[in-house]
Design an enzyme around this catalytic site. Structure first.
Site, PDB file in Angstrom:
ATOM      1  N   LYS A  51       0.851  -1.199   0.000  1.00  0.00           N
ATOM      2  CA  LYS A  51       0.000   0.000   0.000  1.00  0.00           C
ATOM      3  C   LYS A  51       0.889   1.252   0.000  1.00  0.00           C
ATOM      4  O   LYS A  51       0.640   2.206  -0.744  1.00  0.00           O
ATOM      5  CB  LYS A  51      -0.938  -0.012   1.215  1.00  0.00           C
ATOM      6  CG  LYS A  51      -2.054  -1.032   1.042  1.00  0.00           C
ATOM      7  CD  LYS A  51      -2.858  -1.307   2.309  1.00  0.00           C
ATOM      8  CE  LYS A  51      -3.801  -2.488   2.026  1.00  0.00           C
ATOM      9  NZ  LYS A  51      -4.587  -2.914   3.169  1.00  0.00           N
ATOM     10  N   GLN A  95      -5.192  -1.853   9.322  1.00  0.00           N
ATOM     11  CA  GLN A  95      -4.972  -3.140   8.664  1.00  0.00           C
ATOM     12  C   GLN A  95      -5.598  -4.269   9.494  1.00  0.00           C
ATOM     13  O   GLN A  95      -5.322  -4.396  10.683  1.00  0.00           O
ATOM     14  CB  GLN A  95      -3.458  -3.362   8.488  1.00  0.00           C
ATOM     15  CG  GLN A  95      -3.107  -4.616   7.724  1.00  0.00           C
ATOM     16  CD  GLN A  95      -3.586  -4.587   6.265  1.00  0.00           C
ATOM     17  OE1 GLN A  95      -3.505  -3.554   5.592  1.00  0.00           O
ATOM     18  NE2 GLN A  95      -4.101  -5.703   5.786  1.00  0.00           N
ATOM     19  N   ASP A 118     -11.161   2.439   3.073  1.00  0.00           N
ATOM     20  CA  ASP A 118     -11.493   1.024   2.851  1.00  0.00           C
ATOM     21  C   ASP A 118     -12.971   0.867   2.475  1.00  0.00           C
ATOM     22  O   ASP A 118     -13.383  -0.171   1.975  1.00  0.00           O
ATOM     23  CB  ASP A 118     -11.237   0.214   4.133  1.00  0.00           C
ATOM     24  CG  ASP A 118      -9.970  -0.618   4.044  1.00  0.00           C
ATOM     25  OD1 ASP A 118      -9.502  -0.861   2.913  1.00  0.00           O
ATOM     26  OD2 ASP A 118      -9.467  -1.026   5.105  1.00  0.00           O
TER      27      ASP A 118
END
Ligand code: NDP
Length: 284
Positions: A51, A95, A118
């Site tokens: 990422k 995460q 997200d």
């Protein structure tokens, strides 16, 4: 039969994004992604590093906040809130999975929808359900929609069958296809005679996690197939779809690997771009 090349589409989107980001930065728009990782899970560490690399590639500033395995709920929430209150941070991601002693739901609730890159928050899922334009969508299904768009695959009026109803892939994919005027059927583990549904699909999406659940006899000629499944067996990766058999009938199909997978981080970058742009619009 045409293979849907996720690596190629992902590269194209990243190049476009990089130009758009440069243009926006020239008028003073900021883009910064904060990724919070707790513990030492090796798979999570690889995802987080990819990422950060992706951000660097397209010109988004990123920070990785590494917290120890023993982090308390309070410490995690404090780290999230610091980024929520920092105007220079436009996207926040925790995460997953978190270590078992932490409550991910209450931690994730602290991220406001506008920074939830997200697309998992109640706010963004609500906006998706209401077909609002400013939603940030869950990255994997959003990537699948971008693949369909890239190949100019018509969607309106088509029968889309989505196998899987998880909150991060199947359910949002069903809603996005509905938003694109498909007639949508969502199947899951309690669906009897799955083939009765898949055989009627113009567009078939699989997000289950079972190697080769979908075989040639379960689809009709000309079907468009998107396979999100990632199944590791004896060191090899397989999809939910038996590619060799199903590709004999499909008009378009994603391979695994190299289809849906490469799109997920790209759409995270895309969401971080959108979050920065939305932030600029709110300030004007
Ligand atoms: P989940 O385990 O959360 O959901 C799986 C879904 O499949 C559930 O809705 C389940 O039904 C359904 N299901 C299970 N067995 C069957 C069956 N025999 N017939 C029909 N439906 C069934 O998985 P995710 O959605 O998180 O992930 C799905 C797959 O996609 C996995 O392989 C995962 O690794 C992959 N993935 C890939 C990503 C990428 O970047 N490419 C990102 C995220 C996931 P029920 O709800 O009834 O239990």
């Amino acid at each position: 039969m045409q293979i849907i090349d996720g690596k190629l589409v992902s590269k194209t989107i990243r190049e476009e994004l990089s130009n758009k980001i440069k243009e926006a930065q020239e008028r003073g728009v900021q883009f910064k992604l904060s990724v919070i990782i707790v513990g030492n899970d090796p798979a999570s560490e690889i995802y987080v590093s990819n990422k950060a690399k992706g951000c660097h590639e397209v010109g988004i500033l990123s920070e990785t906040v590494k917290m120890s395995e023993n982090t308390t709920q309070e410490e995690l929430e404090k780290a999230i809130l610091e980024r929520v209150n920092d105007n220079s941070v436009t996207g926040i991601l925790v995460q997953l999975p978190l270590p078992k002693h932490l409550d991910s739901q209450s931690a994730l609730k602290l991220i406001p929808p506008e920074k939830d890159v997200d697309g998992f928050s109640d706010g963004n899922v609500g906006k998706l359900t209401l077909f609002k334009n400013d939603a940030l969508f869950s990255c994997t299904p959003f990537g699948m929609i971008k693949l369909l768009e890239h190949y100019n695959i018509p969607l309106a009026g088509k029968h889309a069958v989505v196998v899987g109803r998880s909150n991060i892939v199947g359910k949002p994919m069903s809603l996005m296809l509905l938003n694109k005027d498909c007639t949508v059927t969502t199947c899951h583990s309690r669906t009897p005679n799955l083939a009765d549904f898949t055989k009627n699909a113009d567009i078939l999406v699989c997000a289950v996690g079972k190697k080769h659940l979908i075989t040639e006899d379960m689809v009709k000629d000309g079907v468009v197939v998107l396979d999100a499944g990632i199944n590791r067996v004896d060191g090899k990766i397989y999809g939910d779809v038996d590619f060799d058999g199903v590709s004999r009938k499909a008009s378009y199909i994603t391979p695994v690997p190299g289809g849906v997978g490469p799109m997920t981080i790209t759409m995270l970058l895309y969401n971080t771009y959108l979050a920065g742009i939305n932030n600029e619009t709110r300030r004007v």
